[in-house]
Design a protein around this motif. Structure first.
Motif, mmCIF file in Angstrom:
data_model
loop_
_atom_site.group_PDB
_atom_site.id
_atom_site.type_symbol
_atom_site.label_atom_id
_atom_site.label_comp_id
_atom_site.label_asym_id
_atom_site.label_seq_id
_atom_site.Cartn_x
_atom_site.Cartn_y
_atom_site.Cartn_z
ATOM 1 N N GLN A 50 23.014 61.365 79.233
ATOM 2 C CA GLN A 50 24.341 61.914 79.473
ATOM 3 C C GLN A 50 24.469 63.310 78.865
ATOM 4 O OE1 GLN A 50 27.466 59.463 77.927
ATOM 5 N NE2 GLN A 50 29.116 60.751 78.717
ATOM 6 N N HIS A 51 23.885 63.483 77.692
ATOM 7 C CA HIS A 51 23.968 64.768 77.010
ATOM 8 C C HIS A 51 23.174 65.859 77.747
ATOM 9 C CE1 HIS A 51 24.184 67.606 73.666
ATOM 10 N NE2 HIS A 51 22.858 67.749 73.736
ATOM 11 N N SER A 52 22.040 65.471 78.323
ATOM 12 C CA SER A 52 21.172 66.470 78.969
ATOM 13 C C SER A 52 21.432 66.602 80.476
ATOM 14 C CB SER A 52 19.705 66.091 78.743
ATOM 15 O OG SER A 52 19.419 64.820 79.331
ATOM 16 N N LEU A 54 23.812 68.081 82.192
ATOM 17 C CA LEU A 54 24.193 69.436 82.627
ATOM 18 C C LEU A 54 22.983 70.354 82.657
ATOM 19 C CD1 LEU A 54 26.422 71.417 83.390
ATOM 20 C CD2 LEU A 54 26.773 71.871 80.945
ATOM 21 N N SER A 55 22.163 70.318 81.635
ATOM 22 C CA SER A 55 20.956 71.156 81.621
ATOM 23 C C SER A 55 20.002 70.768 82.741
ATOM 24 C CB SER A 55 20.240 71.025 80.270
ATOM 25 O OG SER A 55 21.053 71.502 79.230
ATOM 26 N N ARG A 57 20.689 69.709 85.713
ATOM 27 C CA ARG A 57 21.130 70.224 87.023
ATOM 28 C C ARG A 57 20.781 71.689 87.197
ATOM 29 N NH1 ARG A 57 25.947 67.188 85.943
ATOM 30 N NH2 ARG A 57 27.029 69.136 85.401
ATOM 31 N N HIS A 58 20.743 72.446 86.112
ATOM 32 C CA HIS A 58 20.488 73.895 86.213
ATOM 33 C C HIS A 58 19.053 74.274 85.869
ATOM 34 C CE1 HIS A 58 24.769 74.870 86.708
ATOM 35 N NE2 HIS A 58 25.004 73.925 85.804
#
Length: 328
Positions: A50-52, A54-55, A57-58
């Motif tokens: 969950q924490h990673s 966002l990273s 996706r980019h």
């Protein structure tokens, strides 16, 4: 092992329901292996994903499958990293949280030995996490004390320190030899024992009372019955007769030998009717001190002990006992 942990991929996670994960990894020294994670590890894995997210996706396509994906702007070699930790990361984390060893210096982390060290320290031969166990062998005494025995309020801390001080004082009192006066020493008490007189804070009047017998209790002469050592200060000492044998305020003179022999006889009767463990817990130290005092008098005048023994009837009526303390 490090070589398997560093290269973990999201594709190696096989979810078998909501709380079970089968983890596939490659161990360089052997081959491809798998293990089932426990609930705590699954929960940690969920938090990391969950924490990673966002990273991930980019991140560039080549990095998205890495489990330990991290984005560190301005780092050497580019902002994207696949490895879970580095030596620099560990040092920075340790400095931020001020983690130190028992010697007060920064704690050294050997990454390749963490797993093996953990397994060797998890001693399960004599401890199984039982609530009846008081000390976990996987913890150092300092960790046990800091996390489980540390008091939380100033009042509790004062109480603990008072208990420790009292216990230490008791040990010191019991270790001191008894103050025994022979007939020749009584006349020159102040001259022969200046250090003891000074330690006890005695003046000429108090010394005179001790010599004359005005300060006598059952087995000794008391230098200050109102000191509050075993009871409220300013009131007569409520200690039982045998307690005086180990009291630092007690002084033994030849006139106390008959009562010392009566106390010795009382201990003998208690020994015959009381279990050994209970006797040693209640009367053991006092019985030993009475024997020490009598041995000193016997060394100076053996006839004194023999003459005093004739006056001992070996009955409870010779001692100031409570009903529950009687042996007959």
């Amino acid at each position: 092992m490090p070589d398997g942990v560093d290269d973990l991929c999201v594709g190696g996670l096989d979810w078998a329901g909501d709380g079970v994960v089968l983890l596939d990894y490659l161990k360089g020294r052997t081959a491809k292996e798998s293990t089932t994670l426990n609930r705590r590890a699954v929960r940690l894995l969920e938090q990391w994903l969950q924490h990673s997210a966002l990273s991930r996706r980019h991140a560039p396509r080549d990095y998205r499958d890495a489990l330990w994906l991290r984005h560190v702007p301005g780092s050497v070699g580019g902002p994207w990293h696949k490895t879970p930790i580095t030596t620099y990361t560990v040092r920075a984390w340790m400095a931020k949280h001020q983690v130190s060893g028992e010697d007060g210096k920064p704690l050294k982390i050997h990454e390749s030995r963490i797993r093996a060290t953990f397994q060797s320290l998890r001693d399960r031969r004599s401890w199984f996490g039982s609530t009846q166990a008081t000390v976990d062998p996987n913890h150092t005494p300092r960790v046990e004390g800091d996390h489980y025995l540390t008091v939380t309020t100033p009042a509790q801390r004062d109480n603990v320190e008072t208990i420790i001080e009292s216990a230490q004082a008791d040990l010191l009192r019991k270790s001191r030899p008894p103050l025994v006066l022979t007939d020749n020493q009584i006349a020159d008490f102040a001259r022969e024992f200046p250090d003891r007189v000074a330690d006890m804070g005695l003046d000429d009047e108090a010394v005179s009372e001790l010599v004359s017998g005005e300060g006598d209790v059952f087995v000794a002469a008391c230098t200050d019955p109102f000191s509050g050592l075993h009871g409220p200060a300013g009131k007569p000492c409520p200690a039982r007769p045998w307690v005086c044998a180990l009291c630092p305020l007690a002084i033994f003179a030849p006139r106390h030998v008959p009562n010392l022999l009566r106390m010795k006889a009382f201990f003998s009767r208690q020994w015959r009717q009381t279990p050994a463990a209970q006797f040693m817990a209640v009367f053991g130290p006092y019985a030993q001190r009475v024997d020490e005092v009598l041995d000193v008098f016997r060394a100076h005048d053996a006839q004194l002990i023999l003459r005093a023994a004739d006056a001992v009837a070996d009955t409870d009526d010779e001692l100031p006992l409570l009903p529950e303390e009687r042996t007959q």
